[in-house]
Motif scaffolding. Sequence first.
Motif, mmCIF file in Angstrom:
data_model
loop_
_atom_site.group_PDB
_atom_site.id
_atom_site.type_symbol
_atom_site.label_atom_id
_atom_site.label_comp_id
_atom_site.label_asym_id
_atom_site.label_seq_id
_atom_site.Cartn_x
_atom_site.Cartn_y
_atom_site.Cartn_z
ATOM 1 N N ASP A 1 0.795 -1.223 0.000
ATOM 2 C CA ASP A 1 0.000 0.000 0.000
ATOM 3 C C ASP A 1 0.829 1.275 0.000
ATOM 4 N N VAL B 1 -3.438 1.466 6.120
ATOM 5 C CA VAL B 1 -2.977 0.088 5.884
ATOM 6 C C VAL B 1 -1.486 0.069 5.547
ATOM 7 N N GLY B 2 -0.817 1.154 5.824
ATOM 8 C CA GLY B 2 0.615 1.278 5.586
ATOM 9 C C GLY B 2 1.208 2.221 6.614
ATOM 10 N N GLN C 1 1.592 -6.925 5.921
ATOM 11 C CA GLN C 1 0.476 -7.654 6.522
ATOM 12 C C GLN C 1 0.540 -9.157 6.261
ATOM 13 N N GLY D 1 5.717 -2.913 8.401
ATOM 14 C CA GLY D 1 4.323 -2.528 8.186
ATOM 15 C C GLY D 1 3.577 -3.469 7.255
ATOM 16 N N GLU E 1 1.350 -9.270 1.676
ATOM 17 C CA GLU E 1 2.365 -8.304 1.258
ATOM 18 C C GLU E 1 3.732 -8.916 1.542
ATOM 19 N N ASP F 1 3.973 0.830 3.817
ATOM 20 C CA ASP F 1 4.606 -0.459 3.584
ATOM 21 C C ASP F 1 6.045 -0.214 3.139
HETATM 22 CA CA LIG Z 1 -0.175 -2.660 4.011
#
Ligand SMILES: [Ca+2]
Length: 234
Positions: A93, A99-100, A191, A189, A196, A102
């Motif tokens: 991301d 959600v990050g 997932q 970071g 990822e 990343d």
């Molecule tokens: Ca992520």
Amino acid sequence: MTNKVFLAALAILALAGNARAQIVYANDFEVTTGSFTAGGLISHPKTADALGSTSKFLGLFSDNTATTLTLTGLTPGNVYDLTLDLLVKATWDGNALVVGPDVWRVRADGNTLVNTTFSNVTGSNQSFSSNGYIGGPGNYAPGTSASVINNAPNINNRYSIYKFDKIALPQLEFTPATNTVVLSFEGQGLQGVSDESWALDNVVVTGRGNAIPEPGTLVLAGLGALAFLRRRRR
Ligand SMILES: [Ca+2]
Ligand SMILES: [Ca+2]
């Protein structure tokens, strides 16, 4: 300049000309795990077919699997260059805050060489581009500067591949203080491997003319010797 001094200067310059890059580690990960220790050690050896690619990678990794390469027999003070291919798989991301971000980074004895984000998701930008990013607030479209982008219909099968070379990332160099260095490749970071992940290929470490001083240093040393000889002759 006497002949003797000139010949000495020529010899010094010839020595400088012989200074050449030396490969101290190279691995394309096409063979079984047993050979991964050749020239070094990777702490989590395993292969992963690159999702239909003809090349195998070392991976897949996600968070909490800092993959290290320990190199020994180096020359303290010498400069070494690192090149590699990085496979960035599935739903990274990039700079996204929820959600990050990343993150992927490379460190040498704890010193950060590269610290960047990647994205495979439309709408989330990444900080990596080909302009030598090392931790600034980059904001680029997903897949920027990737050499391969696979947009599989199933988003978990998507991947992109980046070539980390001296053109894209001139900061991929390190100067060990001792004859040993630990290179660390890390995600942050992320997932999980299925969501990822990342993998390495074509990892190469090259020394710049090991054990032979830089040509500029040699020329200076040569000029110093000439001045010294001239003083002595007076
Ligand atoms: Ca992520
Ligand atoms: Ca390979």
